[in-house]
Design a protein around this motif. Structure first.
Motif, short mmCIF file in Angstrom:
data_model
loop_
_atom_site.label_atom_id
_atom_site.label_comp_id
_atom_site.label_asym_id
_atom_site.label_seq_id
_atom_site.Cartn_x
_atom_site.Cartn_y
_atom_site.Cartn_z
N GLY A 264 0.84 -1.26 -0.04
CA GLY A 264 0.02 -0.08 -0.11
C GLY A 264 0.73 1.15 -0.07
O GLY A 264 2.00 1.36 0.53
N LEU A 265 0.33 2.36 -0.52
CA LEU A 265 1.20 3.62 -0.56
C LEU A 265 0.06 4.29 0.35
O LEU A 265 -0.69 4.90 0.31
N ASP A 266 0.90 5.17 1.34
CA ASP A 266 0.28 5.92 2.36
C ASP A 266 1.47 6.87 2.89
O ASP A 266 2.60 6.36 3.04
N GLY A 267 1.08 8.14 3.40
CA GLY A 267 2.01 8.96 3.91
C GLY A 267 2.70 8.66 5.00
O GLY A 267 3.88 8.95 5.36
N GLY A 268 2.24 7.61 6.12
CA GLY A 268 2.83 6.95 7.25
C GLY A 268 3.18 5.65 7.07
O GLY A 268 3.00 4.91 7.81
#
Length: 334
Positions: A263-267
Motif C-alpha cells: 500500500g502507498l500511504d504517507g505514514g
C-alpha cells in the motif's frame, strides 16, 4: 344647418346599449394554450438536421456491417468483456485531438465521429478524418455550440467521438494478461479514488510502466468515464480495468495466488526508494488523497510504503503517487 328640425341626431339603435357581459368561463381557454416545446431540429422532418440524422443512421448501419469481425483486442475489451466483463450503462464522449487520435490508434470501437465546422486542420485532425473514413465510422460535421453541448463544455479542440459503454475486465483477466508476458504481475488497485481524472492519470502511468491492469471497486469509486478516457490519452484502450464488488476479498484472493500487496500511504513503514517485493508479483494499492488507505485494505497489505515530500502539509494525488511507485518498480526490475 342650425335649427333644422328635419336633421336627425345621433340615435342609438335598439339593443345596442353596452352592458356588462358574462366572462368567458374558460370557453376560450383552448385558444390560449401553447403547443408545447418546439421539437428539436433533428426531429422535424422538413429540417436539414433531420436528413443529416437519417444519413448518419444509415452510415452507422453500414459501418457496423463493414467493421464486424475486424476489431482489435482493445476494441473487444471496450465493446464486451470476455470473462464476466461488466459494461457501464451509458455511451461516453471522448473529446480533444490527442485523446481521439490515441483512441482511434488503439482500435476502440467508435459509434460516431464529430468534427466542428470550419475546423482548422492539422496532422491530428487529418489522421482522425482518415481513420474514420478507413473504418467506415459515421462522420458528422456539427457546430461548435453542438460540440460544447455534447462534451458538457469541456475543451474539445473541435473533435470528439462517441464510444460504446466500457466493458470492465474480471480480476482473473489481469493475472492471465501477466502470465502471457513472462513478467511478474504488476497491478494497481485504487481504494476510494472517486475522481475519474485520477483514474485516467493512473491508467496513463500504468500503460507507460508496463502494468497489467487496474483494479477499482464498484462502489464509491471512479469508473472509466469520458474524463478518465481523456486524461489517460488512450491508455484506457490498452490497460484493462477490472471492477470488483469487494476490494478486500479480491486482495485476499490475489495474495492466495502468490501476489504481494504493497500500500502507498504517507505514514508508511518504508520509503518508496526501498520498495519491497518490486521484483515479485505485486499489487500497488493507492488510497484517496484525503483519507488514504481504508483500515480493512491496510490490513491486507504486506508492506506500507511512503513517498518522501518536502512539506508535511502537502499530499500527492493518486495519479502522481501511482506514477512514482510504478517508476520505482520498473527501475528495480531493470
Amino acid at each position: 344647418m342650425a335649427g333644422n328640425s328635419e336633421r336627425r341626431g345621433a340615435v342609438r339603435k335598439g339593443g345596442s346599449k353596452k352592458v356588462a357581459s358574462a366572462g368567458t368561463g374558460g370557453k376560450n381557454r383552448r385558444s390560449l394554450e401553447g403547443r408545447g416545446p418546439t421539437p428539436k431540429a433533428e426531429d422535424r422532418e422538413y429540417h436539414p438536421a433531420h436528413k443529416a440524422k437519417l444519413a448518419a443512421e444509415r452510415r452507422a448501419v453500414a459501418g457496423t456491417r463493414g467493421t464486424s469481425g475486424r476489431q482489435s483486442a482493445g476494441a473487444s475489451r471496450s465493446a464486451a468483456g470476455s470473462k464476466g466483463g461488466r459494461k457501464s450503462s451509458t455511451h461516453e464522449i471522448v473529446s480533444g485531438r490527442n485523446s481521439v487520435v490515441e483512441a482511434l490508434r488503439a482500435g476502440i470501437p467508435v459509434s460516431t465521429v464529430y468534427i466542428a465546422s470550419r475546423l482548422e486542420a492539422d496532422d491530428r485532425t487529418r489522421e482522425i478524418i482518415s481513420a474514420a473514413g478507413n473504418s467506415n465510422y459515421p462522420l458528422l460535421e456539427v457546430s461548435r455550440a453542438e460540440l460544447d453541448r455534447l462534451t458538457d463544455g469541456s475543451v474539445h479542440q473541435g473533435v470528439a467521438i462517441q464510444v460504446p459503454p466500457y466493458a470492465y475486465a474480471d480480476d482473473d483477466d489481469l493475472l492471465d494478461a501477466a502470465a502471457e508476458t513472462d513478467r511478474p504481475a504488476l497491478i494497481v488497485a485504487l481504494d476510494g479514488v472517486t475522481d475519474p481524472r485520477n483514474l485516467g492519470a493512473v491508467l496513463r502511468s500504468a500503460g507507460a510502466f508496463g502494468a497489467h491492469g487496474v483494479l477499482v471497486p464498484e462502489r464509491r469509486a471512479a469508473g472509466v468515464t469520458a474524463s478518465a478516457w481523456k486524461v489517460s490519452a488512450g491508455a484506457a484502450a490498452r490497460v484493462p480495468v477490472a471492477r470488483v464488488t469487494n476490494l478486500v476479498r479480491t486482495l485476499q484472493g490475489l495474495k492466495a495466488a502468490g501476489v504481494f500487496v504493497v500500500g502507498l500511504d504517507g505514514g508508511g513503514d518504508v520509503s518508496i526508494t526501498d520498495l519491497p517485493y518490486a521484483t515479485d508479483p505485486l499489487v500497488l494499492v493507492v488510497g484517496s488523497e484525503g483519507k488514504g488507505l481504508s483500515r480493512l485494505v491496510r490490513e491486507q497489505c504486506d508492506a506500507i510504503a511512503s513517498i518522501p515530500i518536502a512539506s508535511a502539509v502537502e499530499s500527492l494525488n493518486a495519479g502522481v503517487a501511482a506514477g512514482i511507485a510504478l517508476f520505482e518498480v520498473a527501475r528495480q526490475r531493470g
